[in-house]
Design a protein around this motif. Structure first.
Motif, PDB file in Angstrom:
ATOM      1  N   GLY A   1      59.956  10.753  61.413  1.00 15.16           N
ATOM      2  CA  GLY A   1      60.047   9.533  60.628  1.00 15.16           C
ATOM      3  C   GLY A   1      58.843   8.964  59.910  1.00 15.16           C
ATOM      4  O   GLY A   1      59.012   8.191  58.996  1.00 15.16           O
TER       5      GLY A   1
ATOM      6  N   ASP B   1      68.437   5.863  65.626  1.00 10.70           N
ATOM      7  CA  ASP B   1      67.744   6.786  64.722  1.00 10.70           C
ATOM      8  C   ASP B   1      67.328   8.040  65.477  1.00 10.70           C
ATOM      9  O   ASP B   1      67.000   7.982  66.655  1.00 10.70           O
ATOM     10  CB  ASP B   1      66.507   6.099  64.135  1.00 10.70           C
ATOM     11  N   GLU B   2      67.312   9.151  64.792  1.00  9.27           N
ATOM     12  CA  GLU B   2      66.873  10.422  65.362  1.00  9.27           C
ATOM     13  C   GLU B   2      67.569  10.707  66.677  1.00  9.27           C
ATOM     14  O   GLU B   2      66.970  10.884  67.721  1.00  9.27           O
ATOM     15  CB  GLU B   2      65.349  10.436  65.540  1.00  9.27           C
TER      16      GLU B   2
ATOM     17  N   LYS C   1      67.740   7.946  54.969  1.00  9.75           N
ATOM     18  CA  LYS C   1      68.687   7.413  55.949  1.00  9.75           C
ATOM     19  C   LYS C   1      68.386   5.962  56.291  1.00  9.75           C
ATOM     20  O   LYS C   1      69.288   5.173  56.542  1.00  9.75           O
ATOM     21  CB  LYS C   1      68.664   8.269  57.227  1.00  9.75           C
ATOM     22  N   THR C   2      67.078   5.625  56.306  1.00  9.22           N
ATOM     23  CA  THR C   2      66.701   4.272  56.705  1.00  9.22           C
ATOM     24  C   THR C   2      67.351   3.242  55.784  1.00  9.22           C
ATOM     25  O   THR C   2      67.808   2.193  56.228  1.00  9.22           O
ATOM     26  CB  THR C   2      65.175   4.106  56.655  1.00  9.22           C
TER      27      THR C   2
HETATM   28 MG    MG Z   1      64.000   8.479  59.289  1.00  7.04          MG
END
Ligand code: MG
Ligand code: ADP
Length: 696
Positions: free
Chosen positions: A560, A398-399, A303-304
Motif C-alpha cells: 500500500g 484492506d489487503e 482501490k482506496t
Molecule cells: Mg491499497
C-alpha cells in the motif's frame, strides 16, 4: 443400511470401554460418534511390522530393533543416564534412559535378547535410541503386527494405545455403515476408491505400504478422502454465503450529492473500472442483507478511492464505517488519505491502532462511541473489546490476504454486537491486490461475491524490470546515485528467509550503513518492523516529503505505501520471496508519471525455479498473469498467504498439494446429484470441529 443405525448416528459410547466420562474427553477431539472416530485420521505411521538391522538405521528413523545386550552401565555425562549396548549381527547401538530404576537396570543383563522400538538419534555414543519401548524376547513375546501402526492426534486423557484399540473396534463395524455420500460417477475414475476401503487402509495400512507415498498424501485412498474433504469445505463456504443472505443488514441507499462534492474535488476522474465497481457496491449497499464483496484490483489500480466512495455512500445514509489495514504504516496512510478527502466535507475521522498512547486512545474511542467520528481507520486493534461503535454498518478490510477467514468472521460478529442494532450485520467490502486465480478464488472465497478493477488509471508508465546478479552490486549502486542526481527517489528492499523481525531489522541496518558509506551525497533513511510507530511515521513522512532520497526497508513497505516520486526499486535476493509479494513490492514504484525501474538483485547461484519466477516477473506486468504463474510454480499457499492456508486446517487434504482436485470439487459441488441432505451430511462429517464455518 443393513441392521440399524449408521455409524454417523452411533454414539461413541456404543464402543466397549467408553463411558460418559471418557466420551467427554473424546469430545475434546470432536469425536462424538463412531463415524467421527473413523474420520479422526492418523498423522503418521510407525512401522513395527519388521525388524530393522542395526546397520540399516539412520538418524530420524523410527524402527524396531532386536539384539543382544552386551553391556548396561550407568554413565555420568551432563546428566546421569543408563546406557545399554545392544548388538545384532550387523552392528551395535546404544539405548539411553535418563529415568530408570535399579530393577530396570537389572533387566538388561548381558546376553539377554531385547526387542525395542524408538527413534534413532545421533548421540554421544553414535546412534542411540532415547527411552525406547523395550521388551525381552522370550516365550511370551508379543507377535509383531502385520499392519503399520497409526499415530493419532491426541488430547489429555487419551493415549495412543487406547485410541488405537477404539479405532480397531470401529473398523470392525465399518461394513455396517459409513455412508458413501459421493455419487460414484461424479468421481474421477482414479479416485473411485470405496470410502470404507479408504478408511480401513488409512487406519491400518498393510505391511509394506509405501510410507513415502503416504507421507506425501499421494495414496489413492488419501486422495479420495482429500477430494471429499475439500468438497465439504467448499460446501460449507457456500452454506456460509447462503446464510449471509438470510441475515438482515441496514439498507444504505446513500445520497449522491456527497459523492458529487467529493468527485468534484478530485484532480482526476474515475476510471471505467472504478465506476463499474462502485456501482456494484452501491447496489449491494441498498440491500437489506449484508454485502460480502471481494474487491480485487492490481497494485495501484485505485482501490482506496473505491473504498472511500463506498464509505461516503454509507455515511451519507447516516452509518459509521470502519476501515481495517494490516499494518500501522498502512493504517496511517489511509487515515491521512481519508482525512484529506473527508474533512473538507465535514466528516470526522478517527484512528485506532495498537500503538496509540492511552490518553489519545481514550480520545479516539470516545469519538467513535459518540459517533463524532463517522469513519474509523485502524489495524486489527479495531477488534478489541473496548472499541464500541455507534452504528457501524460498513466494514472495509484492506489487503485481505493478510487477514484470515476467522478475522473476517470476528469483525462481522463485532459489527453485529455493536452495530446499528443488535440483530443487524454490517456490510463488508474486502480488498486485495493479490489477484487470485479463478479456481482458487472459487474455493477459498466461495462465500464472497467478486468485483475486479481490471484497468489502471491512465498515464501509468510501465515498470521496467531487470534482473542483475548480486556480483554486480556496484553497478546497481551507481544507478541509485544516478536516479538521485535526477531528483528521483528510490527504495532498497532487504529480504531474509527467516521470518524474524529482529534479524530482518539487523540485515536492513547493515545494508543501510554500507550504502551510506558507498553513496556520497545520498540522503538515506531506514524503516523496518522493529521501529516504534512514531519513528516509522517520521521516516515515511520524510520520504514522502522528499527529504530522504533512498529508503532502505524490509518488506514492511510491501503493502500500500504510495510515494509517486519514487521511481527506482532495488530488491535484494528477490528469489526468497513469492511472486505475488514481489509484484506487490514492485508496485511501490510506477505510481507517478515518471518511467520507473525495478532491479531484482539476485543471489547466485539461482535455482531453475528461481530463474523461472524472476523471468515471469520481468515478462508480466499484470498481476493476474503473475498469479497464474505463481500457482503453477509455487502452489496456492503463496497466493492465499500463509496465514490464510495455515488457518484452514484440513485432515487429509492440503490446499497446496491437492490444488489439482479443486476443479473436480467445484464440478461435484454444482452437481444436481448432491441433495440438500448429502450436503449437510458431508459438512457434518468433515467439519464438526469447526462449527463456526458451518454456522456462521
Ligand atoms: Mg491499497
Ligand atoms: P491500490 O489499488 O494499490 O490500493 P491506490 O488506491 O493506492 O491503489 O491508488 C494508487 C494511486 O492512484 C493513488 O495515488 C491514487 O490517488 C491514484 N488514483 C486512483 N484512482 C485514480 C484515477 N481514476 N485516476 C488517476 N489516479 C488515480
Amino acid at each position: 443400511m443393513s441392521g440399524g443405525k449408521s455409524l454417523a448416528e452411533t454414539p461413541i459410547t456404543a464402543l466397549k470401554g467408553v463411558g460418559d466420562k471418557f466420551a467427554q474427553v473424546l469430545g475434546k477431539l470432536h469425536i462424538a460418534t463412531v463415524q467421527d472416530l473413523l474420520f479422526h485420521l492418523p498423522l503418521r505411521y510407525q512401522d513395527r511390522t519388521r525388524v530393522v538391522p542395526i546397520a540399516a538405521l539412520a538418524p530420524g528413523m523410527d524402527a524396531v530393533i532386536e539384539g543382544e545386550v552386551r553391556a548396561a552401565d550407568v554413565v555420568f555425562g551432563r546428566r546421569r543416564s543408563l546406557l545399554v549396548k545392544l548388538q545384532d549381527n550387523t552392528g551395535t547401538l546404544s539405548l539411553r534412559f535418563f529415568h530408570f530404576t535399579a530393577a530396570q537396570k537389572n533387566r538388561f543383563a548381558r546376553g539377554v535378547r531385547i526387542r525395542c522400538y524408538g527413534e534413532a538419534r545421533r548421540g554421544a555414543a553414535g546412534l542411540e535410541l532415547y527411552h525406547p519401548e523395550t521388551e525381552i524376547v522370550g516365550a511370551e513375546t508379543s507377535d509383531r503386527p502385520d499392519t503399520l501402526t497409526p499415530v493419532y492426534p491426541l488430547t489429555e486423557g487419551v493415549s495412543q494405545t487406547r485410541l488405537r484399540s477404539l479405532v480397531q473396534q470401529a473398523l470392525a463395524m465399518l461394513e455396517h455403515g459409513v455412508t458413501e455420500l459421493l455419487p460414484t460417477d461424479a468421481l474421477p475414475s482414479t479416485l473411485r476408491y470405496p470410502l470404507a476401503g479408504a478408511l480401513q487402509y488409512l487406519h491400518a495400512p498393510p505391511a509394506g505400504a509405501d510410507l513415502e507415498q503416504m507421507a506425501e498424501g499421494q495414496h489413492p485412498a488419501q486422495q479420495r478422502l482429500a477430494l471429499e474433504e475439500l468438497l465439504a469445505h467448499h460446501l460449507s463456504l457456500l452454506e456460509l454465503r447462503r446464510s449471509h443472505s438470510a441475515v438482515a443488514a441496514p439498507p444504505l441507499p446513500g445520497d449522491a450529492s456527497l459523492e458529487r462534492d467529493f468527485l468534484a474535488r478530485l484532480p482526476f476522474s474515475l476510471t471505467g473500472a472504478q465506476r463499474r465497481v462502485c456501482a456494484e457496491i452501491a447496489a449491494d449497499l441498498e440491500q437489506s442483507r449484508p454485502m460480502m464483496r471481494l474487491l480485487q484490483g492490481d497494485v495501484g489500480a485505485g482501490k482506496t478511492l473505491v473504498a472511500a466512495l463506498a464509505a461516503l455512500r454509507a455515511m451519507s445514509a447516516g452509518a459509521q464505517v470502519a476501515v481495517m489495514a494490516p499494518t500501522e504504516i498502512l493504517a496511517e496512510q489511509h487515515r491521512r488519505n481519508f482525512c484529506g478527502w473527508l474533512e473538507p466535507l465535514g466528516i470526522g475521522v478517527a484512528q485506532i491502532t495498537g500503538s496509540l498512547k492511552a490518553s489519545e486512545r481514550r480520545r479516539q474511542l470516545a469519538a467513535v462511541e459518540s459517533g463524532e467520528a463517522q469513519l474509523v481507520v485502524g489495524t486489527h486493534a479495531l477488534f478489541q473489546a473496548d472499541v464500541s461503535f455507534r452504528n457501524l454498518a460498513l466494514v472495509i478490510i484492506d489487503e485481505q490476504h493478510r487477514f484470515g477467514v476467522r478475522q473476517r468472521l470476528e469483525l462481522r460478529e463485532k459489527g453485529a454486537a455493536d452495530g446499528v442494532s443488535g440483530r443487524l450485520q454490517p456490510h463488508q467490502l474486502i480488498m486485495t491486490a493479490t489477484p487470485i486465480p479463478r479456481t482458487l478464488a472459487m474455493s477459498a472465497f466461495a462465500d464472497l461475491d467478486c468485483s475486479v478493477i481490471d484497468e489502471l488509471p491512465p498515464g501509468r508508465q510501465p515498470i521496467n524490470t531487470v534482473a542483475i546478479s548480486g556480483e554486480r552490486r556496484d553497478r546497481v549502486m551507481e544507478r541509485v546515485q544516478g536516479a538521485v542526481a535526477e531528483a528521483r527517489q528510490a527504495y532498497w528492499v532487504c529480504t531474509l528467509i527467516e521470518d524474524s523481525e529482529t534479524l530482518q531489522a539487523q540485515a536492513a541496518e547493515t545494508t543501510a550503513s554500507e550504502l551510506a558509506e558507498a553513496l556520497d551525497g545520498v540522503r538515506i533513511a531506514l524503516v523496518h518492523g522493529r521501529l516504534k510507530p512514531d519513528e516509522k511515521e517520521r521516516v515515511m513522512n520524510a520520504f514522502k516529503a522528499g527529504e530522504v532520497d533512498l529508503l532502505v526497508a524490509t518488506t514492511v513497505i510491501e503493502v500500500g505505501v504510495d510515494v509517486p516520486n519514487a521511481s527506482l526499486m532495488i530488491i535484494e535476493n528477490p528469489e526468497r520471496l513469492g511472486l505475488a509479494q514481489l509484484h506487490q513490492l514492485r508496485g511501490r514504484v510506477g505510481r507517478g508519471s515518471i518511467a520507473s525501474h525495478c532491479v531484482l538483485l539476485y543471489g547466485t547461484p539461482l535455482s531453475r525455479n528461481g530463474r523461472a519466477r524472476l523471468q515471469a516477473l520481468r515478462q508480466h506486468s499484470d498481476g493476474f498473469a503473475i498469479a497464474e504463474e505463481d500457482l503453477r510454480l509455487r502452489g496456492p499457499g503463496e497466493i492465499l498467504g500463509t496465514r490464510q492456508t495455515g488457518e484452514i486446517e484440513h485432515r487429509v487434504a492440503d490446499l497446496q498439494r491437492d490444488a489439482h482436485l479443486l476443479p473436480q470439487v467445484q464440478r461435484i459441488a454444482a452437481s444436481a446429484a448432491l441433495t440438500e441432505d448429502i450436503r449437510r451430511q458431508l459438512i457434518a462429517r468433515w467439519l464438526q470441529n469447526r462449527p463456526r464455518y458451518a454456522e456462521a
